[in-house]
Write a protein that holds these residues in place. Structure first.
Motif, PDB file in Angstrom:
ATOM      1  N   ASP A  84       0.853  -1.198   0.000  1.00  0.00           N
ATOM      2  CA  ASP A  84       0.000   0.000   0.000  1.00  0.00           C
ATOM      3  C   ASP A  84       0.887   1.246   0.000  1.00  0.00           C
ATOM      4  O   ASP A  84       2.024   1.224  -0.516  1.00  0.00           O
ATOM      5  CB  ASP A  84      -0.967  -0.056   1.201  1.00  0.00           C
ATOM      6  CG  ASP A  84      -2.265   0.702   0.950  1.00  0.00           C
ATOM      7  OD1 ASP A  84      -2.273   1.934   1.148  1.00  0.00           O
ATOM      8  OD2 ASP A  84      -3.267   0.081   0.568  1.00  0.00           O
ATOM      9  N   ASP A  85       0.428   2.314   0.559  1.00  0.00           N
ATOM     10  CA  ASP A  85       1.116   3.612   0.499  1.00  0.00           C
ATOM     11  C   ASP A  85       2.523   3.544   1.105  1.00  0.00           C
ATOM     12  O   ASP A  85       2.817   2.659   1.904  1.00  0.00           O
ATOM     13  CB  ASP A  85       0.267   4.643   1.269  1.00  0.00           C
ATOM     14  CG  ASP A  85       0.440   6.053   0.731  1.00  0.00           C
ATOM     15  OD1 ASP A  85       1.396   6.298  -0.027  1.00  0.00           O
ATOM     16  OD2 ASP A  85      -0.398   6.912   1.069  1.00  0.00           O
ATOM     17  N   CYS A 133      -2.191   9.656  -0.158  1.00  0.00           N
ATOM     18  CA  CYS A 133      -2.739  10.091   1.130  1.00  0.00           C
ATOM     19  C   CYS A 133      -1.626  10.355   2.149  1.00  0.00           C
ATOM     20  O   CYS A 133      -1.816  11.115   3.094  1.00  0.00           O
ATOM     21  CB  CYS A 133      -3.718   9.049   1.666  1.00  0.00           C
ATOM     22  SG  CYS A 133      -5.165   8.844   0.603  1.00  0.00           S
ATOM     23  N   GLN A 134      -0.484   9.731   1.972  1.00  0.00           N
ATOM     24  CA  GLN A 134       0.636   9.949   2.890  1.00  0.00           C
ATOM     25  C   GLN A 134       1.669  10.910   2.294  1.00  0.00           C
ATOM     26  O   GLN A 134       2.835  10.925   2.736  1.00  0.00           O
ATOM     27  CB  GLN A 134       1.295   8.613   3.258  1.00  0.00           C
ATOM     28  CG  GLN A 134       0.332   7.620   3.889  1.00  0.00           C
ATOM     29  CD  GLN A 134      -0.287   8.160   5.171  1.00  0.00           C
ATOM     30  OE1 GLN A 134       0.395   8.762   6.007  1.00  0.00           O
ATOM     31  NE2 GLN A 134      -1.585   7.955   5.319  1.00  0.00           N
ATOM     32  N   LYS A 159      -3.886  -0.606  -6.743  1.00  0.00           N
ATOM     33  CA  LYS A 159      -4.917   0.111  -5.972  1.00  0.00           C
ATOM     34  C   LYS A 159      -4.685   1.593  -6.207  1.00  0.00           C
ATOM     35  O   LYS A 159      -3.575   2.092  -6.018  1.00  0.00           O
ATOM     36  CB  LYS A 159      -4.779  -0.242  -4.490  1.00  0.00           C
ATOM     37  CG  LYS A 159      -5.665   0.573  -3.553  1.00  0.00           C
ATOM     38  CD  LYS A 159      -5.537   0.066  -2.126  1.00  0.00           C
ATOM     39  CE  LYS A 159      -6.190   0.991  -1.108  1.00  0.00           C
ATOM     40  NZ  LYS A 159      -5.985   0.514   0.278  1.00  0.00           N
ATOM     41  N   ASP A 161      -5.816   5.374  -5.308  1.00  0.00           N
ATOM     42  CA  ASP A 161      -6.499   6.149  -4.268  1.00  0.00           C
ATOM     43  C   ASP A 161      -6.970   7.503  -4.808  1.00  0.00           C
ATOM     44  O   ASP A 161      -6.722   7.845  -5.962  1.00  0.00           O
ATOM     45  CB  ASP A 161      -5.528   6.310  -3.083  1.00  0.00           C
ATOM     46  CG  ASP A 161      -6.230   6.229  -1.739  1.00  0.00           C
ATOM     47  OD1 ASP A 161      -7.433   6.525  -1.676  1.00  0.00           O
ATOM     48  OD2 ASP A 161      -5.562   5.894  -0.743  1.00  0.00           O
ATOM     49  N   TRP A 195     -13.415   5.737  -1.747  1.00  0.00           N
ATOM     50  CA  TRP A 195     -14.126   5.577  -0.467  1.00  0.00           C
ATOM     51  C   TRP A 195     -15.656   5.597  -0.637  1.00  0.00           C
ATOM     52  O   TRP A 195     -16.388   5.863   0.308  1.00  0.00           O
ATOM     53  CB  TRP A 195     -13.685   6.649   0.549  1.00  0.00           C
ATOM     54  CG  TRP A 195     -12.222   6.908   0.486  1.00  0.00           C
ATOM     55  CD1 TRP A 195     -11.236   6.012   0.792  1.00  0.00           C
ATOM     56  CD2 TRP A 195     -11.556   8.113   0.078  1.00  0.00           C
ATOM     57  NE1 TRP A 195     -10.004   6.583   0.568  1.00  0.00           N
ATOM     58  CE2 TRP A 195     -10.173   7.872   0.147  1.00  0.00           C
ATOM     59  CE3 TRP A 195     -12.005   9.354  -0.340  1.00  0.00           C
ATOM     60  CZ2 TRP A 195      -9.226   8.841  -0.191  1.00  0.00           C
ATOM     61  CZ3 TRP A 195     -11.078  10.321  -0.670  1.00  0.00           C
ATOM     62  CH2 TRP A 195      -9.706  10.054  -0.590  1.00  0.00           C
ATOM     63  N   ARG A 213     -13.858   0.603  -3.797  1.00  0.00           N
ATOM     64  CA  ARG A 213     -14.216   0.756  -2.397  1.00  0.00           C
ATOM     65  C   ARG A 213     -15.578   1.416  -2.313  1.00  0.00           C
ATOM     66  O   ARG A 213     -15.881   2.345  -3.055  1.00  0.00           O
ATOM     67  CB  ARG A 213     -13.143   1.603  -1.696  1.00  0.00           C
ATOM     68  CG  ARG A 213     -11.886   0.793  -1.347  1.00  0.00           C
ATOM     69  CD  ARG A 213     -12.033   0.137   0.012  1.00  0.00           C
ATOM     70  NE  ARG A 213     -12.199   1.196   0.989  1.00  0.00           N
ATOM     71  CZ  ARG A 213     -11.167   1.859   1.525  1.00  0.00           C
ATOM     72  NH1 ARG A 213      -9.931   1.549   1.224  1.00  0.00           N
ATOM     73  NH2 ARG A 213     -11.389   2.813   2.399  1.00  0.00           N
ATOM     74  N   ASP A 217     -12.339   4.038   5.199  1.00  0.00           N
ATOM     75  CA  ASP A 217     -11.500   2.933   5.695  1.00  0.00           C
ATOM     76  C   ASP A 217     -12.195   2.155   6.805  1.00  0.00           C
ATOM     77  O   ASP A 217     -12.972   2.713   7.593  1.00  0.00           O
ATOM     78  CB  ASP A 217     -10.189   3.492   6.268  1.00  0.00           C
ATOM     79  CG  ASP A 217      -9.316   4.073   5.180  1.00  0.00           C
ATOM     80  OD1 ASP A 217      -9.763   4.133   4.022  1.00  0.00           O
ATOM     81  OD2 ASP A 217      -8.179   4.461   5.500  1.00  0.00           O
TER      82      ASP A 217
HETATM   83  C1  GLA Z   1      -6.574   5.776   2.137  1.00  0.00           C
HETATM   84  C2  GLA Z   1      -7.123   4.415   1.750  1.00  0.00           C
HETATM   85  C3  GLA Z   1      -6.500   3.358   2.648  1.00  0.00           C
HETATM   86  C4  GLA Z   1      -4.995   3.389   2.522  1.00  0.00           C
HETATM   87  C5  GLA Z   1      -4.475   4.778   2.867  1.00  0.00           C
HETATM   88  C6  GLA Z   1      -2.997   4.913   2.566  1.00  0.00           C
HETATM   89  O1  GLA Z   1      -7.019   6.157   3.393  1.00  0.00           O
HETATM   90  O2  GLA Z   1      -8.521   4.393   1.876  1.00  0.00           O
HETATM   91  O3  GLA Z   1      -7.005   2.073   2.314  1.00  0.00           O
HETATM   92  O4  GLA Z   1      -4.633   3.029   1.208  1.00  0.00           O
HETATM   93  O5  GLA Z   1      -5.153   5.774   2.100  1.00  0.00           O
HETATM   94  O6  GLA Z   1      -2.504   6.182   2.796  1.00  0.00           O
END
Ligand code: GLA
Length: 408
Positions: A84-85, A133-134, A159, A161, A195, A213, A217
Protein backbone atom coordinates in the motif's frame (compact mmCIF):
# COMPACT_ATOMS: atom_id res chain seq x y z
CA UNK A 1 -38.05 32.78 -23.23
CA UNK A 2 -39.40 29.24 -23.37
CA UNK A 3 -36.13 28.09 -24.98
CA UNK A 4 -34.12 29.91 -22.37
CA UNK A 5 -36.12 28.22 -19.62
CA UNK A 6 -35.64 24.73 -21.05
CA UNK A 7 -31.91 25.43 -21.49
CA UNK A 8 -31.76 26.48 -17.86
CA UNK A 9 -33.66 23.33 -16.90
CA UNK A 10 -31.21 21.18 -18.87
CA UNK A 11 -28.20 22.83 -17.26
CA UNK A 12 -29.79 22.27 -13.88
CA UNK A 13 -30.57 18.65 -14.68
CA UNK A 14 -27.02 17.95 -15.81
CA UNK A 15 -25.86 19.78 -12.73
CA UNK A 16 -27.99 17.63 -10.49
CA UNK A 17 -27.44 14.30 -12.23
CA UNK A 18 -23.85 14.60 -13.31
CA UNK A 19 -22.35 17.03 -10.88
CA UNK A 20 -23.39 16.50 -7.28
CA UNK A 21 -22.64 19.49 -5.03
CA UNK A 22 -18.98 20.35 -4.73
CA UNK A 23 -17.79 17.93 -7.41
CA UNK A 24 -16.36 18.55 -10.83
CA UNK A 25 -18.68 17.60 -13.68
CA UNK A 26 -17.87 14.63 -15.88
CA UNK A 27 -17.64 15.31 -19.63
CA UNK A 28 -20.81 14.51 -21.55
CA UNK A 29 -18.89 12.14 -23.80
CA UNK A 30 -17.80 9.04 -21.97
CA UNK A 31 -17.58 5.52 -23.28
CA UNK A 32 -17.51 2.35 -21.22
CA UNK A 33 -14.13 0.67 -21.22
CA UNK A 34 -14.17 -2.99 -22.21
CA UNK A 35 -13.65 -5.41 -19.32
CA UNK A 36 -10.03 -6.56 -18.91
CA UNK A 37 -11.13 -10.15 -18.29
CA UNK A 38 -9.53 -10.29 -14.83
CA UNK A 39 -10.98 -10.90 -11.35
CA UNK A 40 -13.78 -13.16 -12.53
CA UNK A 41 -14.09 -14.07 -8.86
CA UNK A 42 -13.29 -11.54 -6.10
CA UNK A 43 -9.51 -11.00 -5.75
CA UNK A 44 -7.82 -12.67 -2.76
CA UNK A 45 -4.55 -11.51 -1.25
CA UNK A 46 -2.82 -9.48 1.43
CA UNK A 47 -2.21 -5.73 1.75
CA UNK A 48 0.27 -3.99 4.04
CA UNK A 49 -1.88 -1.04 5.15
CA UNK A 50 -4.13 -2.28 7.98
CA UNK A 51 -1.30 -3.68 10.07
CA UNK A 52 1.89 -1.92 8.95
CA UNK A 53 0.66 1.48 7.70
CA UNK A 54 3.63 3.37 6.32
CA UNK A 55 6.23 0.93 7.69
CA UNK A 56 6.82 -0.98 4.49
CA UNK A 57 10.11 -2.23 3.06
CA UNK A 58 11.36 -5.05 0.83
CA UNK A 59 12.38 -7.34 3.71
CA UNK A 60 8.89 -7.09 5.23
CA UNK A 61 7.10 -7.73 1.95
CA UNK A 62 9.32 -10.75 1.20
CA UNK A 63 8.62 -12.11 4.67
CA UNK A 64 4.85 -11.68 4.31
CA UNK A 65 4.92 -13.28 0.85
CA UNK A 66 6.77 -16.30 2.24
CA UNK A 67 4.27 -16.51 5.08
CA UNK A 68 1.39 -16.46 2.60
CA UNK A 69 2.81 -19.70 1.24
CA UNK A 70 3.93 -21.39 4.49
CA UNK A 71 0.69 -20.57 6.36
CA UNK A 72 -1.43 -22.37 3.78
CA UNK A 73 -3.02 -19.15 2.54
CA UNK A 74 -1.69 -19.60 -0.98
CA UNK A 75 -3.12 -23.13 -1.04
CA UNK A 76 -6.46 -21.69 0.15
CA UNK A 77 -6.53 -19.31 -2.85
CA UNK A 78 -4.77 -16.08 -1.76
CA UNK A 79 -2.59 -14.71 -4.56
CA UNK A 80 -1.93 -10.94 -4.47
CA UNK A 81 0.80 -9.45 -2.25
CA UNK A 82 0.01 -5.73 -2.28
CA UNK A 83 2.21 -2.91 -1.00
CA UNK A 84 0.00 0.00 0.00
CA UNK A 85 1.12 3.61 0.50
CA UNK A 86 4.66 4.78 1.31
CA UNK A 87 6.75 2.64 -1.07
CA UNK A 88 7.41 5.67 -3.28
CA UNK A 89 10.60 7.69 -3.36
CA UNK A 90 10.81 10.55 -5.84
CA UNK A 91 10.37 11.04 -9.55
CA UNK A 92 13.56 11.20 -11.64
CA UNK A 93 14.47 14.01 -14.05
CA UNK A 94 12.21 12.51 -16.75
CA UNK A 95 9.33 11.98 -14.37
CA UNK A 96 9.82 8.26 -13.82
CA UNK A 97 8.73 7.07 -10.39
CA UNK A 98 11.33 5.34 -8.19
CA UNK A 99 10.72 3.41 -5.00
CA UNK A 100 12.21 4.73 -1.76
CA UNK A 101 15.86 3.57 -2.17
CA UNK A 102 16.38 2.93 1.56
CA UNK A 103 13.29 0.75 1.92
CA UNK A 104 13.56 -0.99 -1.45
CA UNK A 105 17.31 -0.98 -2.19
CA UNK A 106 17.12 -3.57 -4.98
CA UNK A 107 14.19 -1.82 -6.65
CA UNK A 108 10.68 -3.00 -7.36
CA UNK A 109 11.42 -5.41 -10.20
CA UNK A 110 13.61 -7.53 -7.93
CA UNK A 111 10.84 -7.62 -5.31
CA UNK A 112 8.16 -8.46 -7.89
CA UNK A 113 10.42 -11.23 -9.27
CA UNK A 114 10.76 -12.65 -5.76
CA UNK A 115 6.98 -12.59 -5.17
CA UNK A 116 6.43 -14.23 -8.58
CA UNK A 117 9.04 -16.89 -7.78
CA UNK A 118 6.74 -18.00 -4.93
CA UNK A 119 3.88 -18.45 -7.37
CA UNK A 120 2.18 -15.27 -6.12
CA UNK A 121 1.17 -12.01 -7.77
CA UNK A 122 2.50 -8.53 -7.04
CA UNK A 123 0.44 -5.42 -6.33
CA UNK A 124 1.16 -1.80 -5.50
CA UNK A 125 -0.66 1.41 -4.70
CA UNK A 126 -0.83 4.87 -6.20
CA UNK A 127 -3.21 7.79 -6.28
CA UNK A 128 -5.12 9.75 -8.92
CA UNK A 129 -4.04 13.05 -7.35
CA UNK A 130 -0.76 14.93 -7.19
CA UNK A 131 0.17 13.15 -3.95
CA UNK A 132 -0.91 9.98 -2.19
CA UNK A 133 -2.74 10.09 1.13
CA UNK A 134 0.64 9.95 2.89
CA UNK A 135 2.14 12.72 0.75
CA UNK A 136 4.20 10.55 -1.62
CA UNK A 137 4.20 11.35 -5.37
CA UNK A 138 0.79 10.60 -6.93
CA UNK A 139 -0.04 9.59 -10.48
CA UNK A 140 -1.74 12.70 -11.86
CA UNK A 141 -0.24 13.59 -15.24
CA UNK A 142 2.03 10.51 -15.17
CA UNK A 143 -0.56 7.83 -15.87
CA UNK A 144 0.91 6.40 -19.09
CA UNK A 145 4.47 6.70 -17.81
CA UNK A 146 3.63 4.97 -14.53
CA UNK A 147 1.68 2.21 -16.26
CA UNK A 148 4.77 1.45 -18.38
CA UNK A 149 6.95 1.46 -15.26
CA UNK A 150 4.55 -0.88 -13.46
CA UNK A 151 4.51 -3.22 -16.48
CA UNK A 152 8.34 -3.23 -16.50
CA UNK A 153 8.40 -4.09 -12.80
CA UNK A 154 5.85 -6.88 -13.20
CA UNK A 155 2.92 -5.34 -11.31
CA UNK A 156 -0.27 -7.44 -11.44
CA UNK A 157 -2.62 -5.33 -9.25
CA UNK A 158 -2.96 -1.58 -8.75
CA UNK A 159 -4.92 0.11 -5.97
CA UNK A 160 -5.57 3.71 -7.03
CA UNK A 161 -6.50 6.15 -4.27
CA UNK A 162 -8.26 9.53 -4.40
CA UNK A 163 -6.34 11.83 -2.02
CA UNK A 164 -5.18 15.28 -3.14
CA UNK A 165 -7.20 15.22 -6.32
CA UNK A 166 -8.52 18.79 -6.40
CA UNK A 167 -10.54 19.25 -9.57
CA UNK A 168 -10.20 15.82 -11.16
CA UNK A 169 -13.30 14.02 -12.30
CA UNK A 170 -13.36 10.55 -10.81
CA UNK A 171 -14.84 8.61 -13.70
CA UNK A 172 -12.51 10.13 -16.30
CA UNK A 173 -9.45 10.08 -14.01
CA UNK A 174 -9.89 6.38 -13.25
CA UNK A 175 -10.70 5.57 -16.88
CA UNK A 176 -7.49 7.35 -17.93
CA UNK A 177 -5.43 5.13 -15.64
CA UNK A 178 -7.31 2.06 -16.91
CA UNK A 179 -6.50 3.12 -20.50
CA UNK A 180 -2.85 3.59 -19.53
CA UNK A 181 -2.68 0.12 -17.96
CA UNK A 182 -4.31 -1.35 -21.05
CA UNK A 183 -1.88 0.47 -23.34
CA UNK A 184 1.10 -0.78 -21.33
CA UNK A 185 0.00 -4.28 -22.26
CA UNK A 186 0.31 -6.12 -18.93
CA UNK A 187 -2.87 -7.49 -17.33
CA UNK A 188 -3.42 -5.56 -14.09
CA UNK A 189 -6.33 -5.90 -11.66
CA UNK A 190 -7.48 -2.31 -11.15
CA UNK A 191 -8.80 -1.35 -7.70
CA UNK A 192 -10.52 2.04 -7.34
CA UNK A 193 -10.45 3.73 -3.97
CA UNK A 194 -12.60 6.86 -3.75
CA UNK A 195 -14.13 5.58 -0.47
CA UNK A 196 -17.54 5.34 -2.10
CA UNK A 197 -17.89 9.12 -2.06
CA UNK A 198 -18.94 9.47 -5.69
CA UNK A 199 -20.95 6.23 -5.85
CA UNK A 200 -18.33 4.32 -7.87
CA UNK A 201 -20.62 1.28 -8.07
CA UNK A 202 -22.51 3.25 -10.73
CA UNK A 203 -19.51 3.88 -13.00
CA UNK A 204 -16.55 1.86 -11.67
CA UNK A 205 -16.85 -1.00 -14.16
CA UNK A 206 -17.31 1.41 -17.08
CA UNK A 207 -14.18 3.25 -15.93
CA UNK A 208 -12.19 0.00 -16.22
CA UNK A 209 -12.24 -0.93 -12.52
CA UNK A 210 -12.29 -4.51 -11.28
CA UNK A 211 -13.28 -3.42 -7.78
CA UNK A 212 -14.16 -0.19 -6.04
CA UNK A 213 -14.22 0.76 -2.40
CA UNK A 214 -17.75 1.46 -1.21
CA UNK A 215 -16.88 3.14 2.11
CA UNK A 216 -14.27 5.02 4.09
CA UNK A 217 -11.50 2.93 5.69
CA UNK A 218 -12.35 0.06 7.98
CA UNK A 219 -11.60 0.39 11.69
CA UNK A 220 -10.73 -2.78 13.61
CA UNK A 221 -13.88 -2.79 15.78
CA UNK A 222 -17.31 -4.46 15.78
CA UNK A 223 -19.12 -1.15 15.37
CA UNK A 224 -18.67 2.60 15.81
CA UNK A 225 -16.24 4.91 14.13
CA UNK A 226 -12.83 6.35 14.64
CA UNK A 227 -12.58 9.67 12.80
CA UNK A 228 -12.99 8.83 9.11
CA UNK A 229 -12.77 5.05 9.70
CA UNK A 230 -15.82 2.86 10.32
CA UNK A 231 -16.35 -0.26 12.43
CA UNK A 232 -17.23 -3.54 10.73
CA UNK A 233 -21.04 -3.33 11.14
CA UNK A 234 -21.08 0.29 10.02
CA UNK A 235 -19.34 -0.80 6.83
CA UNK A 236 -21.74 -3.72 6.42
CA UNK A 237 -24.76 -1.40 6.70
CA UNK A 238 -23.46 0.66 3.80
CA UNK A 239 -23.45 -2.36 1.47
CA UNK A 240 -27.23 -2.62 1.49
CA UNK A 241 -28.57 -1.90 -2.00
CA UNK A 242 -25.24 -2.34 -3.78
CA UNK A 243 -25.59 -6.02 -4.75
CA UNK A 244 -26.92 -5.37 -8.28
CA UNK A 245 -23.68 -3.58 -9.19
CA UNK A 246 -21.35 -6.52 -8.50
CA UNK A 247 -20.57 -9.44 -10.80
CA UNK A 248 -17.71 -11.37 -12.36
CA UNK A 249 -14.88 -8.93 -13.15
CA UNK A 250 -16.32 -5.99 -11.16
CA UNK A 251 -16.89 -6.07 -7.40
CA UNK A 252 -18.01 -3.87 -4.54
CA UNK A 253 -15.11 -3.57 -2.09
CA UNK A 254 -16.11 -3.01 1.57
CA UNK A 255 -12.38 -2.62 2.42
CA UNK A 256 -9.85 -5.10 3.72
CA UNK A 257 -10.04 -7.74 6.41
CA UNK A 258 -9.02 -6.91 9.98
CA UNK A 259 -8.86 -10.57 11.07
CA UNK A 260 -5.86 -11.08 13.35
CA UNK A 261 -5.24 -7.40 14.10
CA UNK A 262 -6.51 -7.60 17.67
CA UNK A 263 -9.47 -5.22 17.85
CA UNK A 264 -12.21 -7.87 17.67
CA UNK A 265 -12.94 -11.28 19.22
CA UNK A 266 -12.54 -14.57 17.37
CA UNK A 267 -16.32 -14.78 16.85
CA UNK A 268 -16.40 -11.21 15.54
CA UNK A 269 -13.61 -11.96 13.08
CA UNK A 270 -15.48 -15.07 11.94
CA UNK A 271 -18.40 -12.71 11.37
CA UNK A 272 -16.32 -10.38 9.20
CA UNK A 273 -15.05 -13.29 7.12
CA UNK A 274 -18.55 -14.78 6.75
CA UNK A 275 -20.19 -11.49 5.82
CA UNK A 276 -17.45 -10.51 3.37
CA UNK A 277 -17.85 -13.91 1.66
CA UNK A 278 -21.61 -13.43 1.57
CA UNK A 279 -21.02 -10.03 -0.06
CA UNK A 280 -18.69 -11.49 -2.74
CA UNK A 281 -16.12 -9.06 -1.39
CA UNK A 282 -12.43 -9.13 -2.22
CA UNK A 283 -10.69 -11.12 0.53
CA UNK A 284 -7.61 -9.03 1.21
CA UNK A 285 -6.02 -9.97 4.53
CA UNK A 286 -4.61 -7.06 6.51
CA UNK A 287 -2.78 -8.74 9.38
CA UNK A 288 0.84 -9.81 9.95
CA UNK A 289 0.85 -13.17 8.17
CA UNK A 290 4.28 -14.07 9.53
CA UNK A 291 3.09 -13.91 13.15
CA UNK A 292 -0.53 -15.01 13.11
CA UNK A 293 -1.96 -17.41 15.64
CA UNK A 294 -3.76 -20.65 14.82
CA UNK A 295 -7.23 -19.10 15.28
CA UNK A 296 -6.50 -16.33 12.79
CA UNK A 297 -5.10 -18.79 10.28
CA UNK A 298 -8.12 -21.07 10.70
CA UNK A 299 -10.48 -18.18 9.95
CA UNK A 300 -8.57 -16.90 6.93
CA UNK A 301 -8.19 -20.38 5.44
CA UNK A 302 -11.72 -21.70 6.05
CA UNK A 303 -12.21 -23.24 2.62
CA UNK A 304 -15.96 -23.66 2.92
CA UNK A 305 -16.39 -19.93 3.53
CA UNK A 306 -13.85 -19.08 0.82
CA UNK A 307 -15.81 -21.27 -1.62
CA UNK A 308 -18.87 -19.09 -0.97
CA UNK A 309 -16.86 -15.93 -1.64
CA UNK A 310 -15.42 -17.39 -4.83
CA UNK A 311 -18.65 -18.87 -6.16
CA UNK A 312 -18.57 -18.59 -9.96
CA UNK A 313 -22.03 -17.10 -10.30
CA UNK A 314 -20.64 -13.95 -8.71
CA UNK A 315 -23.97 -12.81 -7.25
CA UNK A 316 -23.57 -10.61 -4.18
CA UNK A 317 -25.74 -11.52 -1.17
CA UNK A 318 -28.23 -9.23 0.54
CA UNK A 319 -30.22 -8.97 3.76
CA UNK A 320 -33.61 -10.71 3.70
CA UNK A 321 -34.64 -10.27 7.34
CA UNK A 322 -33.96 -7.71 10.06
CA UNK A 323 -35.53 -7.53 13.47
CA UNK A 324 -33.81 -5.85 16.40
CA UNK A 325 -30.27 -7.23 16.58
CA UNK A 326 -31.10 -10.20 14.32
CA UNK A 327 -30.34 -10.25 10.62
CA UNK A 328 -30.38 -12.90 7.93
CA UNK A 329 -28.30 -12.44 4.78
CA UNK A 330 -28.61 -14.75 1.76
CA UNK A 331 -26.45 -15.28 -1.33
CA UNK A 332 -27.40 -17.50 -4.30
CA UNK A 333 -24.73 -20.03 -5.31
CA UNK A 334 -24.11 -22.33 -8.24
CA UNK A 335 -26.08 -25.58 -8.30
CA UNK A 336 -29.28 -24.09 -6.90
CA UNK A 337 -27.70 -23.70 -3.47
CA UNK A 338 -27.62 -20.64 -1.24
CA UNK A 339 -25.30 -19.33 1.46
CA UNK A 340 -26.88 -17.90 4.61
CA UNK A 341 -25.48 -15.77 7.42
CA UNK A 342 -27.44 -15.42 10.65
CA UNK A 343 -26.07 -12.33 12.36
CA UNK A 344 -26.51 -11.33 16.00
CA UNK A 345 -25.38 -7.70 16.14
CA UNK A 346 -26.09 -7.30 19.86
CA UNK A 347 -24.61 -8.18 23.23
CA UNK A 348 -27.34 -10.69 24.24
CA UNK A 349 -27.75 -14.27 22.95
CA UNK A 350 -30.46 -14.51 20.30
CA UNK A 351 -32.64 -17.21 18.88
CA UNK A 352 -33.06 -16.67 15.12
CA UNK A 353 -35.59 -18.66 13.09
CA UNK A 354 -34.59 -19.26 9.48
CA UNK A 355 -37.71 -19.87 7.40
CA UNK A 356 -37.71 -21.19 3.87
CA UNK A 357 -39.70 -18.10 2.86
CA UNK A 358 -36.59 -16.04 3.61
CA UNK A 359 -34.67 -18.34 1.30
CA UNK A 360 -37.27 -17.79 -1.42
CA UNK A 361 -38.25 -21.47 -1.33
CA UNK A 362 -41.49 -23.39 -0.69
CA UNK A 363 -41.79 -24.65 2.86
CA UNK A 364 -42.30 -28.31 1.84
CA UNK A 365 -38.89 -28.48 0.15
CA UNK A 366 -36.43 -30.67 2.08
CA UNK A 367 -33.13 -28.83 2.53
CA UNK A 368 -29.79 -30.00 3.74
CA UNK A 369 -28.13 -27.26 5.82
CA UNK A 370 -24.41 -27.28 6.50
CA UNK A 371 -22.65 -25.26 9.19
CA UNK A 372 -19.53 -23.77 7.59
CA UNK A 373 -17.71 -22.98 10.85
CA UNK A 374 -18.46 -26.27 12.63
CA UNK A 375 -17.97 -28.17 9.35
CA UNK A 376 -21.08 -30.21 9.99
CA UNK A 377 -24.19 -31.26 8.06
CA UNK A 378 -27.44 -30.68 9.94
CA UNK A 379 -30.42 -33.05 9.68
CA UNK A 380 -32.53 -32.58 6.53
CA UNK A 381 -35.35 -30.16 7.34
CA UNK A 382 -38.44 -28.53 5.88
CA UNK A 383 -40.17 -25.21 6.60
CA UNK A 384 -37.81 -23.60 9.16
CA UNK A 385 -34.97 -24.17 11.59
CA UNK A 386 -34.23 -22.21 14.75
CA UNK A 387 -30.65 -21.32 15.71
CA UNK A 388 -29.11 -19.92 18.89
CA UNK A 389 -26.66 -17.23 17.88
CA UNK A 390 -24.15 -16.03 20.48
CA UNK A 391 -23.66 -12.29 21.10
CA UNK A 392 -21.82 -10.37 18.37
CA UNK A 393 -21.35 -13.37 16.16
CA UNK A 394 -22.72 -15.28 13.18
CA UNK A 395 -23.76 -18.74 12.13
CA UNK A 396 -22.93 -19.39 8.48
CA UNK A 397 -24.72 -22.06 6.50
CA UNK A 398 -25.25 -23.34 3.02
CA UNK A 399 -28.54 -24.87 1.97
CA UNK A 400 -28.81 -27.54 -0.73
CA UNK A 401 -32.18 -28.88 -1.92
CA UNK A 402 -32.28 -32.63 -1.32
CA UNK A 403 -32.68 -34.36 -4.67
CA UNK A 404 -34.50 -37.67 -5.06
CA UNK A 405 -32.10 -40.61 -5.20
CA UNK A 406 -31.48 -42.28 -8.59
CA UNK A 407 -32.74 -45.66 -7.41
CA UNK A 408 -36.27 -44.34 -6.77
C1 GLA B 1 -6.57 5.78 2.14
C2 GLA B 1 -7.12 4.42 1.75
C3 GLA B 1 -6.50 3.36 2.65
C4 GLA B 1 -4.99 3.39 2.52
C5 GLA B 1 -4.47 4.78 2.87
C6 GLA B 1 -3.00 4.91 2.57
O1 GLA B 1 -7.02 6.16 3.39
O2 GLA B 1 -8.52 4.39 1.88
O3 GLA B 1 -7.00 2.07 2.31
O4 GLA B 1 -4.63 3.03 1.21
O5 GLA B 1 -5.15 5.77 2.10
O6 GLA B 1 -2.50 6.18 2.80
Amino acid sequence: MHKLLSLAAMVLAVGVLGMPMGQASEPMHFYARPANGLALTPPMGWNSWNHFGCHVNATLIEREARAMVSSGMKAAGYRYVIIDDCWQGTRGPHGNIHPDPKRFPKGMKALADYVHSLGLKFGIYSDAGAETCQGRPGGRGHEYQDALTYARWGVDYLKYDWCNTGGERPRTAYATMADALHAAGRPVVFSLCDWGVRKPWRWGAAAGGNLWRTTPDIWDAWRGHHGFALGMLNILDRQVGLAPYAGPGHWNDPDMLEIGNGGMSEAQYQAQFSLWALLAAPLIAGNDLAHMDAQTRAILTNREVIAVDQDRLGIEGRPVYRHGAAEIWVRPLTGGREAVVLLNRGAEPLSIRLTWAELGLPEYLPLRLRDLWRHRDLPVATRAVRFDVAPTSVIMLTETPVRPGRSE
